[in-house]
Structure formats: C-alpha cells, structure tokens
Write a protein that holds these residues in place. Structure first.
Motif, PDB file in Angstrom:
ATOM      1  N   LEU A   1       0.804  -1.231   0.000  1.00  0.00           N
ATOM      2  CA  LEU A   1       0.000   0.000   0.000  1.00  0.00           C
ATOM      3  C   LEU A   1       0.833   1.276   0.000  1.00  0.00           C
ATOM      4  CD1 LEU A   1      -2.659  -1.039   2.664  1.00  0.00           C
ATOM      5  CD2 LEU A   1      -3.078  -0.730   0.224  1.00  0.00           C
ATOM      6  N   GLY A   2       1.999   1.239   0.636  1.00  0.00           N
ATOM      7  CA  GLY A   2       2.773   2.466   0.826  1.00  0.00           C
ATOM      8  C   GLY A   2       2.604   2.988   2.243  1.00  0.00           C
ATOM      9  N   SER A   3       2.982   4.241   2.446  1.00  0.00           N
ATOM     10  CA  SER A   3       2.869   4.853   3.773  1.00  0.00           C
ATOM     11  C   SER A   3       2.987   6.366   3.649  1.00  0.00           C
ATOM     12  CB  SER A   3       3.969   4.320   4.708  1.00  0.00           C
ATOM     13  OG  SER A   3       5.243   4.697   4.220  1.00  0.00           O
ATOM     14  N   GLY A   4       2.751   7.058   4.750  1.00  0.00           N
ATOM     15  CA  GLY A   4       2.885   8.515   4.764  1.00  0.00           C
ATOM     16  C   GLY A   4       1.628   9.233   4.328  1.00  0.00           C
ATOM     17  N   HIS A   5       1.807  10.359   3.629  1.00  0.00           N
ATOM     18  CA  HIS A   5       0.696  11.194   3.182  1.00  0.00           C
ATOM     19  C   HIS A   5       0.876  11.553   1.716  1.00  0.00           C
ATOM     20  CE1 HIS A   5       0.701  11.704   7.558  1.00  0.00           C
ATOM     21  NE2 HIS A   5      -0.577  12.003   7.455  1.00  0.00           N
TER      22      HIS A   5
ATOM     23  N   GLY B   1       5.343   6.562   0.227  1.00  0.00           N
ATOM     24  CA  GLY B   1       4.371   7.222  -0.636  1.00  0.00           C
ATOM     25  C   GLY B   1       3.171   6.342  -0.943  1.00  0.00           C
ATOM     26  N   GLU B   2       2.354   6.796  -1.902  1.00  0.00           N
ATOM     27  CA  GLU B   2       1.167   6.056  -2.306  1.00  0.00           C
ATOM     28  C   GLU B   2       1.547   5.027  -3.367  1.00  0.00           C
ATOM     29  OE1 GLU B   2      -3.415   7.090  -3.604  1.00  0.00           O
ATOM     30  OE2 GLU B   2      -1.791   8.167  -4.610  1.00  0.00           O
ATOM     31  N   LEU B   3       1.494   3.745  -3.017  1.00  0.00           N
ATOM     32  CA  LEU B   3       1.891   2.691  -3.946  1.00  0.00           C
ATOM     33  C   LEU B   3       0.701   2.026  -4.623  1.00  0.00           C
ATOM     34  CD1 LEU B   3       4.835   1.005  -2.010  1.00  0.00           C
ATOM     35  CD2 LEU B   3       4.905   2.855  -3.692  1.00  0.00           C
ATOM     36  N   LEU B   4      -0.461   2.039  -3.985  1.00  0.00           N
ATOM     37  CA  LEU B   4      -1.674   1.496  -4.603  1.00  0.00           C
ATOM     38  C   LEU B   4      -2.668   2.635  -4.798  1.00  0.00           C
ATOM     39  CD1 LEU B   4      -3.403  -0.876  -5.615  1.00  0.00           C
ATOM     40  CD2 LEU B   4      -4.224  -1.155  -3.264  1.00  0.00           C
ATOM     41  N   THR B   5      -2.999   2.933  -6.049  1.00  0.00           N
ATOM     42  CA  THR B   5      -3.915   4.039  -6.340  1.00  0.00           C
ATOM     43  C   THR B   5      -5.368   3.558  -6.310  1.00  0.00           C
ATOM     44  OG1 THR B   5      -3.935   3.650  -8.734  1.00  0.00           O
ATOM     45  CG2 THR B   5      -2.163   5.047  -7.843  1.00  0.00           C
ATOM     46  N   PRO B   6      -6.312   4.483  -6.132  1.00  0.00           N
ATOM     47  CA  PRO B   6      -7.725   4.087  -6.163  1.00  0.00           C
ATOM     48  C   PRO B   6      -8.119   3.432  -7.486  1.00  0.00           C
ATOM     49  CG  PRO B   6      -7.501   6.296  -5.246  1.00  0.00           C
ATOM     50  CD  PRO B   6      -6.159   5.917  -5.772  1.00  0.00           C
ATOM     51  N   THR B   7      -7.593   3.944  -8.603  1.00  0.00           N
ATOM     52  CA  THR B   7      -7.930   3.374  -9.906  1.00  0.00           C
ATOM     53  C   THR B   7      -7.484   1.923  -9.995  1.00  0.00           C
ATOM     54  OG1 THR B   7      -7.706   5.544 -10.961  1.00  0.00           O
ATOM     55  CG2 THR B   7      -7.664   3.620 -12.399  1.00  0.00           C
ATOM     56  N   ALA B   8      -6.241   1.649  -9.594  1.00  0.00           N
ATOM     57  CA  ALA B   8      -5.735   0.276  -9.633  1.00  0.00           C
ATOM     58  C   ALA B   8      -6.504  -0.613  -8.664  1.00  0.00           C
ATOM     59  CB  ALA B   8      -4.242   0.261  -9.299  1.00  0.00           C
TER      60      ALA B   8
END
Length: 377
Positions: A150-154, A186-193
């Motif tokens: 998923l990633g981490s942070g903001h 960071g953001e590794l999984l986006t809502p679109t994916a």
C-alpha cells in the motif's frame, strides 16, 4: 485452468496494469485507438525503463486534469463505439470508485465528483486495462493477485493532505477479495488500480501452478509483474459398480434417484448378465471417503448383495463456481442460477429448472427461452 496473477510486491497503478498487458493482450495500436474512440485529450507513449536492474514497460499518459461527475464519465464511455462488454465492465469499475467516494464524502454516489480519477488519463487507464483483461478472460484466464503493498505517509490531492492509503482506496478494498500489506514510501496502490483489481481478481491463489510467461511494468518508482500460468485441481474418488437383474424399472428409477443424492454422478447401462439374462449395470462416482456409505445405500435400494469399490488415483477437475445472474426477457427480469466451469475456456450454463420456470411463466417454448437466457447471461 489458465491463471493471470498480478504481483503487486511494490504496489500498483492504473497505468502499470495497462503496461503489464502490453505484448500480452494489448498493443500500442490498441492504446491509440482507445484514445481516438473516447476522444480523450491525452498523449500516450510507451517506453522501456530499468528499475533495480529489471527491464520494464512504462505507459506515459499526459493531459490536462479535469474534474467530472460520475454521470459525465459514464456518458463518455456509453456514447463511444467500444465493445459492449468493455463498456459494461468499465462502467462497473467507475461505479466502484463513485460508491467509495460517496461513502468517504457522505453523499449519493451518483452525484460523486471525480477529481484525479475523472480525468482523461484515468478514463484511459480503466478502459485500456478492461480491454486487455477481457481479452484474457475470453481466452479462459482467471485473475488473482498477491498481497499488494500500500505504501505509507501522506499524499497531496485536490482535497488536501490525506493519509496513505487514500480513504477511497481503503473503501474499495473493503468490498474486495484483495489482500494488502502496509510498507514502502508514498502512495503505492492508487484508487484506480484498486478498483480495477478488485473488480477482476478472485483474491490470492492458494494452489500450486506452473509459470508460462512474465510481464514487467513500471510506475514512477515501483514495479508490477503479471504472471501467466496454469494450475490443475484434482481430488480422490471411487467408482462404485453393481449389476442388478431382478428389479423392475420403477424400483431402478427410485434407486437411481436416491443414489444421486449422495453420488457425484450416477448412470445405468443395460448389459447382458450371467446365463444370458438382461441386467442393468449401475455405476456411481463418489468421494473416496464416502464410498462405503454410498455402497450401503446402493445395496439397500437395489437389493444387490455386493458393490465393487474401485479407487481412482486422482481425477483432474475443472474449476467451477455458481452465480445468480439477472436476465431480462420480454421486459421482465428474472434471477437465474448459472454454473461456470473452466476446462480451458469459460463455459457458462444456466440452471435448467430456472429456465424451465421462466418458459412456463412467459408461456413460451423452452428452446426459445433457453436461447434468450444464454444471450443475456
């Protein structure tokens, strides 16, 4: 069965899913045609990159960001000349996104306003991914995913600074079979994916499989790989046999009906028995552990004094599942149980009794209704 596994060991984005399908079920020409068909104001290029020593494909999509309401996105897809199945699945994915946005922001999903996911590049990602995935599905592939990072942070979006994973991403995952894990920057999984994979994937594959091909794709700082392969399911069974030469047709019919309740399959074959007497060979297939229980039932119902139990080392079985689907015939909607098996390609069969009930209600010939059901499921 044929399997396609999305290995999101460092996350997944819509563009990464599209890139992983290039050379598998999508071509660069397909991407250009999708942009043209949807009249999207984006430029698309495909390039090779190297991340951690691995050569991967990257799809670069650039264009002006534009906010759109859910209904606008649906209209763009619906008014296009896309394949009907692509339209249906793409709209379903945007509905997933809209429902997630609706829950997060406390509004009717039909009034949801897409920001990043409503731009031309997001529409391109969804439609392109759906096109490639449907082509694989038509070849008999089923889709799975490893636990996705998923990633981490903001991350900064139009609403401001939000935690990773984005609230909409978590909402999409809540109603899916995907497994995820925190980690990475960071953001590794986006809502679109998340919406694309949630819609198509059946979860994590638990069976051994053989690898046929691997396709690598890249995002800005991460990799995704698509693994195509095959796996086989098998189980242990027994074949039970007995020959009956002194039972009436009525008794045999009743016996077969009772045997069917425990057996995986049962049939009766006319044979010539000892002393040239006509007889019936009853053969039933059952799980190995139920063979003695079923043998006892066969003897009780047929009067036979013995049943042959023939163990089978194993049998290959096609993956199968049952769904309830809605069909519309003559303006009326009906629920139909559908059995889907995967002996190589997907085979779909409606439950005969359900089709028969529809034919009776509509007062139409059964073959006509059966064809209508097959067209609608």
């Amino acid at each position: 069965m044929k399997i396609a596994i999305f290995d999101g060991f460092s996350g997944a984005g819509g563009d990464m899913i599209v890139a992983s399908l290039l050379g598998v079920s999508l071509s660069e020409n397909d991407l250009s045609e999708i942009v043209s068909t949807l009249s999207l104001r984006v430029s698309v290029s495909v390039e090779e990159t190297v991340i951690s020593g691995i050569v991967a494909k990257r799809v670069v999509v650039s264009g002006e960001e534009k906010d759109r309401e859910f209904s606008e996105v649906i209209e763009i897809i619906e008014s296009s000349n896309l394949d009907a199945e692509v339209k249906k699945e793409a709209k379903a994915i945007f509905e997933r996104l809209a429902r997630a946005e609706g829950v997060v922001h406390g509004r009717d999903y039909k009034k949801a306003v897409f920001h990043e996911v409503g731009s031309d590049d997001a529409i391109f990602d969804v439609v392109s991914a759906v096109t490639g995935l449907i082509r694989l599905r038509r070849q008999g592939y089923r889709f799975f995913a490893t636990p996705i990072r998923l990633g981490s942070g903001h991350v900064e979006i139009s609403h401001g600074k939000i935690p990773v994973p984005a609230p909409a991403t978590l909402e999409i995952l809540k109603n899916s079979k995907l497994e995820v894990v925190f980690g990475g920057e960071g953001e590794l999984l986006t809502p679109t994916a998340a919406a694309i994979l949630s819609h198509f994937c059946e979860g994590t594959l638990k069976l051994p499989f053989t690898v046929r091909s691997v396709s690598y794709s890249a995002g800005k700082r991460s990799l995704l790989r698509l693994i195509l392969g095959e796996c086989h399911s098998h189980d242990s069974i027994a074949i039970l046999e007995t020959t009956v030469d002194d039972a009436s047709g009525e008794l045999l019919g009743h016996a077969i009906e009772q045997i069917s309740k425990l057996a995986l399959d049962v049939n009766a074959v006319q044979v010539i028995g000892k002393k040239g007497r006509p007889a019936v060979l009853i053969r039933a297939i059952t799980k190995l552990e139920k063979s003695e229980e079923l043998s006892k039932l066969i003897m009780e119902e047929t009067g036979s004094i013995g049943v042959r139990i023939i163990p089978v080392y194993h049998r290959l079985v096609a993956e199968r599942k049952e769904e309830i689907r809605e069909v519309e015939i003559d303006g009326k909607k009906f629920k139909v149980r559908v059995k889907i098996s995967y002996p190589g390609v997907a085979v779909v069969k409606p439950e005969f009794e359900d089709v028969k009930a529809i034919a009776s209600e509509l007062k139409k010939p059964l073959p006509v209704v059966y064809r209508e059901v097959m067209k609608n499921i």
